[in-house]
Design a protein around this motif. Structure first.
Motif, mmCIF file in Angstrom:
data_model
loop_
_atom_site.group_PDB
_atom_site.id
_atom_site.type_symbol
_atom_site.label_atom_id
_atom_site.label_comp_id
_atom_site.label_asym_id
_atom_site.label_seq_id
_atom_site.Cartn_x
_atom_site.Cartn_y
_atom_site.Cartn_z
ATOM 1 N N THR A 123 10.865 5.808 -3.518
ATOM 2 C CA THR A 123 9.707 4.907 -3.688
ATOM 3 C C THR A 123 9.725 4.221 -5.045
ATOM 4 O O THR A 123 9.023 3.229 -5.246
ATOM 5 C CB THR A 123 8.372 5.694 -3.590
ATOM 6 O OG1 THR A 123 8.432 6.833 -4.448
ATOM 7 C CG2 THR A 123 8.047 6.068 -2.168
ATOM 8 N N SER A 148 -3.438 6.403 -0.237
ATOM 9 C CA SER A 148 -3.811 7.631 -0.938
ATOM 10 C C SER A 148 -3.529 8.822 -0.029
ATOM 11 O O SER A 148 -3.948 8.837 1.131
ATOM 12 C CB SER A 148 -5.297 7.611 -1.333
ATOM 13 O OG SER A 148 -5.576 8.742 -2.132
ATOM 14 N N LEU A 169 7.230 0.698 -5.640
ATOM 15 C CA LEU A 169 5.848 0.807 -6.121
ATOM 16 C C LEU A 169 5.600 -0.028 -7.374
ATOM 17 O O LEU A 169 6.465 -0.151 -8.236
ATOM 18 C CB LEU A 169 5.518 2.275 -6.430
ATOM 19 C CG LEU A 169 5.685 3.263 -5.280
ATOM 20 C CD1 LEU A 169 5.204 4.642 -5.701
ATOM 21 C CD2 LEU A 169 4.947 2.792 -4.038
ATOM 22 N N PRO A 197 3.136 6.848 -9.073
ATOM 23 C CA PRO A 197 2.035 7.454 -8.321
ATOM 24 C C PRO A 197 1.008 8.097 -9.257
ATOM 25 O O PRO A 197 1.365 8.672 -10.280
ATOM 26 C CB PRO A 197 2.738 8.525 -7.471
ATOM 27 C CG PRO A 197 4.148 8.070 -7.362
ATOM 28 C CD PRO A 197 4.452 7.378 -8.651
ATOM 29 N N ALA A 243 -3.518 11.513 -4.307
ATOM 30 C CA ALA A 243 -2.285 10.933 -4.847
ATOM 31 C C ALA A 243 -2.222 9.481 -4.404
ATOM 32 O O ALA A 243 -1.994 9.200 -3.229
ATOM 33 C CB ALA A 243 -1.083 11.714 -4.337
ATOM 34 N N LYS A 244 -2.445 8.598 -5.377
ATOM 35 C CA LYS A 244 -2.569 7.180 -5.032
ATOM 36 C C LYS A 244 -1.261 6.442 -5.350
ATOM 37 O O LYS A 244 -0.671 6.658 -6.410
ATOM 38 C CB LYS A 244 -3.725 6.555 -5.835
ATOM 39 C CG LYS A 244 -4.067 5.141 -5.405
ATOM 40 C CD LYS A 244 -5.460 4.736 -5.859
ATOM 41 C CE LYS A 244 -5.551 4.219 -7.246
ATOM 42 N NZ LYS A 244 -6.860 3.645 -7.592
ATOM 43 N N VAL A 245 -0.820 5.602 -4.428
ATOM 44 C CA VAL A 245 0.360 4.756 -4.686
ATOM 45 C C VAL A 245 0.026 3.315 -4.317
ATOM 46 O O VAL A 245 -0.736 3.065 -3.378
ATOM 47 C CB VAL A 245 1.600 5.213 -3.878
ATOM 48 C CG1 VAL A 245 2.033 6.614 -4.231
ATOM 49 C CG2 VAL A 245 1.383 5.055 -2.388
#
Lengths: 96, 96
Positions: B79, B52, B83, B87, B7-9
């Motif tokens: 978030t 991540s 961001l 995500p 899970a990438k942010v």
């Protein structure tokens, strides 16, 4: 602090099985390397042409040595014509 | 077969510490959840605005339940304004 790596590759659809076999052939030899703490091959469930190695290395020296091993260089050269783009290798550190 | 997740942010540069604290606040509660086998927060060394989560779940039901927990929903909502993009949550299976 160990080094974590995500190495993503995306194969041409008609090269999927060939690429998968080639990536798998890397695993045993890599896990025997000094400083290799984790080396897993994951496949994207929704997009099976995308694979990611999920790795952990004791330090930068161990990772650098890995990039010079015959099995890694051989796989890199063989995958060239199988992949839609060059491998995306990203280094991380563990936060928690 | 367990489910693996990346899970990438990517956070705005000026929101990095705030985002990092928020992501870290998720970890303990998530690790207590049923079926949570691995839940690690990694930070991109070269691009510190990219984090991540590297996760492993016992099955889809455990992952689905996670997405409905108060701590996850709260973090997701908080978030939103931190961001640069939503995500990127990708499910994988372990090949080897």
């Amino acid at each position: 602090m160990t080094i974590r790596v995500l190495a993503k590759v995306i194969t041409f659809p008609d090269k999927l099985e060939e690429t998968k076999a080639l990536l798998m052939s890397l695993i045993e030899a890599t896990r025997q390397e000094n400083g290799c703490l984790r080396y897993e091959l994951w496949q994207n469930q929704e997009k099976p042409t995308e694979f990611s190695f999920v790795e952990e290395w004791a330090d930068q020296a161990a990772l650098d040595a890995h990039f010079q091993t015959p099995h890694f260089l051989d796989a890199l050269q063989k995958t060239e014509k199988l992949l839609m783009s060059s491998p995306e290798i990203v280094l991380y550190q563990l936060i928690k």
